[in-house]
Design a protein around this motif. Sequence first.
Motif, PDB file in Angstrom:
ATOM      1  N   ARG A 257       0.801  -1.223   0.000  1.00 15.30           N
ATOM      2  CA  ARG A 257       0.000   0.000   0.000  1.00 15.30           C
ATOM      3  C   ARG A 257       0.833   1.271   0.000  1.00 15.30           C
ATOM      4  O   ARG A 257       0.322   2.357  -0.270  1.00 15.30           O
ATOM      5  CB  ARG A 257      -0.920  -0.015   1.232  1.00 15.30           C
ATOM      6  CG  ARG A 257      -2.066   0.969   1.171  1.00 15.30           C
ATOM      7  CD  ARG A 257      -2.981   0.819   2.386  1.00 15.30           C
ATOM      8  NE  ARG A 257      -3.694  -0.454   2.319  1.00 15.30           N
ATOM      9  CZ  ARG A 257      -3.647  -1.383   3.256  1.00 15.30           C
ATOM     10  NH1 ARG A 257      -2.905  -1.184   4.342  1.00 15.30           N
ATOM     11  NH2 ARG A 257      -4.315  -2.502   3.127  1.00 15.30           N
ATOM     12  N   VAL A 258       2.113   1.205   0.288  1.00 15.68           N
ATOM     13  CA  VAL A 258       2.915   2.403   0.498  1.00 15.68           C
ATOM     14  C   VAL A 258       2.960   3.281  -0.745  1.00 15.68           C
ATOM     15  O   VAL A 258       2.795   4.513  -0.654  1.00 15.68           O
ATOM     16  CB  VAL A 258       4.334   2.029   0.985  1.00 15.68           C
ATOM     17  CG1 VAL A 258       5.044   1.121  -0.003  1.00 15.68           C
ATOM     18  CG2 VAL A 258       5.154   3.297   1.254  1.00 15.68           C
ATOM     19  N   LEU A 259       3.148   2.690  -1.927  1.00 15.33           N
ATOM     20  CA  LEU A 259       3.223   3.498  -3.143  1.00 15.33           C
ATOM     21  C   LEU A 259       1.889   4.176  -3.421  1.00 15.33           C
ATOM     22  O   LEU A 259       1.841   5.359  -3.799  1.00 15.33           O
ATOM     23  CB  LEU A 259       3.634   2.633  -4.336  1.00 15.33           C
ATOM     24  CG  LEU A 259       3.741   3.356  -5.691  1.00 15.33           C
ATOM     25  CD1 LEU A 259       4.736   4.504  -5.609  1.00 15.33           C
ATOM     26  CD2 LEU A 259       4.133   2.369  -6.797  1.00 15.33           C
ATOM     27  N   GLY A 260       0.802   3.443  -3.202  1.00  8.11           N
ATOM     28  CA  GLY A 260      -0.504   4.033  -3.419  1.00  8.11           C
ATOM     29  C   GLY A 260      -0.785   5.174  -2.458  1.00  8.11           C
ATOM     30  O   GLY A 260      -1.362   6.196  -2.850  1.00  8.11           O
ATOM     31  N   LEU A 436      -2.294   5.074 -10.459  1.00  6.41           N
ATOM     32  CA  LEU A 436      -2.912   4.405  -9.310  1.00  6.41           C
ATOM     33  C   LEU A 436      -3.875   3.320  -9.778  1.00  6.41           C
ATOM     34  O   LEU A 436      -3.911   2.211  -9.229  1.00  6.41           O
ATOM     35  CB  LEU A 436      -3.680   5.427  -8.461  1.00  6.41           C
ATOM     36  CG  LEU A 436      -2.985   6.030  -7.244  1.00  6.41           C
ATOM     37  CD1 LEU A 436      -3.862   7.133  -6.654  1.00  6.41           C
ATOM     38  CD2 LEU A 436      -2.701   4.978  -6.196  1.00  6.41           C
ATOM     39  N   GLY A 437      -4.686   3.648 -10.790  1.00 12.83           N
ATOM     40  CA  GLY A 437      -5.632   2.666 -11.311  1.00 12.83           C
ATOM     41  C   GLY A 437      -4.945   1.464 -11.912  1.00 12.83           C
ATOM     42  O   GLY A 437      -5.402   0.321 -11.764  1.00 12.83           O
ATOM     43  N   ARG A 438      -3.828   1.689 -12.566  1.00 15.58           N
ATOM     44  CA  ARG A 438      -3.086   0.573 -13.175  1.00 15.58           C
ATOM     45  C   ARG A 438      -2.489  -0.323 -12.096  1.00 15.58           C
ATOM     46  O   ARG A 438      -2.443  -1.553 -12.246  1.00 15.58           O
ATOM     47  CB  ARG A 438      -1.981   1.113 -14.073  1.00 15.58           C
ATOM     48  CG  ARG A 438      -1.233   0.031 -14.851  1.00 15.58           C
ATOM     49  CD  ARG A 438      -0.275   0.645 -15.856  1.00 15.58           C
ATOM     50  NE  ARG A 438       0.412  -0.372 -16.629  1.00 15.58           N
ATOM     51  CZ  ARG A 438      -0.072  -0.968 -17.699  1.00 15.58           C
ATOM     52  NH1 ARG A 438      -1.279  -0.634 -18.143  1.00 15.58           N
ATOM     53  NH2 ARG A 438       0.620  -1.880 -18.351  1.00 15.58           N
ATOM     54  N   LEU A 439      -2.040   0.279 -11.004  1.00 14.87           N
ATOM     55  CA  LEU A 439      -1.407  -0.497  -9.937  1.00 14.87           C
ATOM     56  C   LEU A 439      -2.411  -1.179  -9.022  1.00 14.87           C
ATOM     57  O   LEU A 439      -2.171  -2.290  -8.535  1.00 14.87           O
ATOM     58  CB  LEU A 439      -0.503   0.424  -9.105  1.00 14.87           C
ATOM     59  CG  LEU A 439       0.720   1.018  -9.807  1.00 14.87           C
ATOM     60  CD1 LEU A 439       1.406   2.031  -8.903  1.00 14.87           C
ATOM     61  CD2 LEU A 439       1.688  -0.083 -10.214  1.00 14.87           C
ATOM     62  N   THR A 442      -7.390  -3.043 -10.372  1.00 22.10           N
ATOM     63  CA  THR A 442      -7.936  -4.375 -10.592  1.00 22.10           C
ATOM     64  C   THR A 442      -8.499  -4.972  -9.320  1.00 22.10           C
ATOM     65  O   THR A 442      -9.356  -5.841  -9.351  1.00 22.10           O
ATOM     66  CB  THR A 442      -6.850  -5.318 -11.134  1.00 22.10           C
ATOM     67  OG1 THR A 442      -5.740  -5.325 -10.220  1.00 22.10           O
ATOM     68  CG2 THR A 442      -6.385  -4.860 -12.503  1.00 22.10           C
ATOM     69  N   ARG A 443      -8.012  -4.456  -8.171  1.00 22.35           N
ATOM     70  CA  ARG A 443      -8.513  -4.968  -6.891  1.00 22.35           C
ATOM     71  C   ARG A 443      -9.633  -4.114  -6.334  1.00 22.35           C
ATOM     72  O   ARG A 443     -10.510  -4.603  -5.641  1.00 22.35           O
ATOM     73  CB  ARG A 443      -7.372  -5.031  -5.860  1.00 22.35           C
ATOM     74  CG  ARG A 443      -6.386  -6.138  -6.127  1.00 22.35           C
ATOM     75  CD  ARG A 443      -5.324  -6.147  -5.036  1.00 22.35           C
ATOM     76  NE  ARG A 443      -4.430  -5.002  -5.147  1.00 22.35           N
ATOM     77  CZ  ARG A 443      -3.577  -4.633  -4.200  1.00 22.35           C
ATOM     78  NH1 ARG A 443      -3.531  -5.298  -3.064  1.00 22.35           N
ATOM     79  NH2 ARG A 443      -2.785  -3.608  -4.377  1.00 22.35           N
ATOM     80  N   ARG A 444      -9.595  -2.810  -6.629  1.00 26.75           N
ATOM     81  CA  ARG A 444     -10.617  -1.926  -6.070  1.00 26.75           C
ATOM     82  C   ARG A 444     -11.074  -0.976  -7.173  1.00 26.75           C
ATOM     83  O   ARG A 444     -10.643   0.157  -7.232  1.00 26.75           O
ATOM     84  CB  ARG A 444     -10.056  -1.100  -4.901  1.00 26.75           C
ATOM     85  CG  ARG A 444      -9.283  -1.908  -3.881  1.00 26.75           C
ATOM     86  CD  ARG A 444      -8.744  -0.950  -2.822  1.00 26.75           C
ATOM     87  NE  ARG A 444      -7.866  -1.628  -1.902  1.00 26.75           N
ATOM     88  CZ  ARG A 444      -6.554  -1.658  -2.025  1.00 26.75           C
ATOM     89  NH1 ARG A 444      -5.981  -1.073  -3.052  1.00 26.75           N
ATOM     90  NH2 ARG A 444      -5.808  -2.291  -1.139  1.00 26.75           N
TER      91      ARG A 444
END
Length: 468
Positions: A257-260, A436-439, A442-444
């Motif tokens: 989660r740190v990068l996000g 952010l969406g690319r990283l 897919t999960r949220r």
Amino acid sequence: MSLEARPLQLPSFVDERRVSRFQYGVITLCGLVMFIDGFDTQAISYMAPHIAKEWGLSPQTLAPIFSSALVGLMVGYLALSPLSDRFGHKRVIVVSTIGFALCTLAAVWAFSVPELIVLRFLTGLGLGAAAPSCVAMTGEFSPKRLRATFVLVIYCGFSLGFVVAGLVAGWLIPAHGWRSMFVAGALAPLLLVPLLLRFLPESPVFMIRCNQDPRRIYHVFRRMDRALPEHAAPTFAVEAEDAGKRAALSSLFTRDRVLGTVLLWFVFAINLAEFYALQSWLPTIMTSLDYSMSTVVTATTLTTVGGIAAAFITGPCMDRLGAYGTLGALYLVGFVFVALTGLAFSAPLWVLLTANFLAGCCISGGQKSLIALAAVFYPAPIRSTGVGWALGIGRVGGILGPIVIGAALAAQWSAGAVFYAMAVPMLVAGVAVLLLGRLYGTRRNRVTTGARAEDSVAEAVPGEGAQA
């Protein structure tokens, strides 16, 4: 099953029932506090040109006045908002409302820049403590299916405060001088305080955790549902998800989660820098270009109205099409519209007003949508911490934005050049959100209005002959 056998649980008690008039009243009171917050935040922008003229100040000198309240807001948001957990949402809302009202009133007698900076900082402290408590109170009295909607509604109250500040400034300042805006900004919250004391309840979750009188707790439950018997001795419970302790800041920086978190804070800082720079300096810029006061008010108001209008479009789009893609596209379009605003200063007035509205859709509307994105990114156990700290850290951008634009104007930048420069961060924000969406998308990838309820019960308080 009797009330004595089955505890009244939060938040499922609220989730399973229709919204009562009592709950609408609570949300309305919280919205009024947010409305006054917005009024106070924006009023200084309309006073600034008149303060500068009366005191012989340069544009660069005005920047600390704009930013001092934002510094106080950031400190209040990060340091004072946790007091709600210890003293209750109602107490924090009432005390902070009284505090920022008195500081605003004291500003009527400010006759130097340092005095005004200190008073605006103290005002920001009160505003920063009140706003998170209002959001928390609204969420607690909102069913899960409408929680996001009601939180958005009170944030629109903040934006409406911006609009009304412009309308009131257009009437009061020419007739009674700029100090009359401080009087209006102080009287409104002081008149609201008796209503808060009389009609705003304390947080039932707080009362349950503090083992307060079960009769008081049951009274709040009965006001939400009059079908409950007048005399009962129920037990009360807070479901596990809502009963846990505040999430540690370190939970925002786990390996996955740190990068996000860093990217999200970065985008919050950009958006708030754009928002406060636009709201703080647009009246001064247009006044310097010899636009009338009514035109200045209309142009600034349209940027806020654009943000409100955008919220009704971006919300459904984020839900249906994906949060990251929708917000990323909004920022990329904002890059174009903010740059076009720079061109519009040499165009007919209707073109400038249209550009202001469209830029507001992307800047002010983006700010509201970014809060929803943060709720998508962080899981339920750390959602309040994640969103709160994102807003708090984002205030750094809100502080720096007006200062940077003030320095540019002091360096004799033209209005067009200022807006060309302001367009670039919108492009950066759009790219960051798409990344952010690319990283993580897919999960949220969809906006949710609440977290899944846990089945276990973390804490309960037995009733002792509760009576409404």
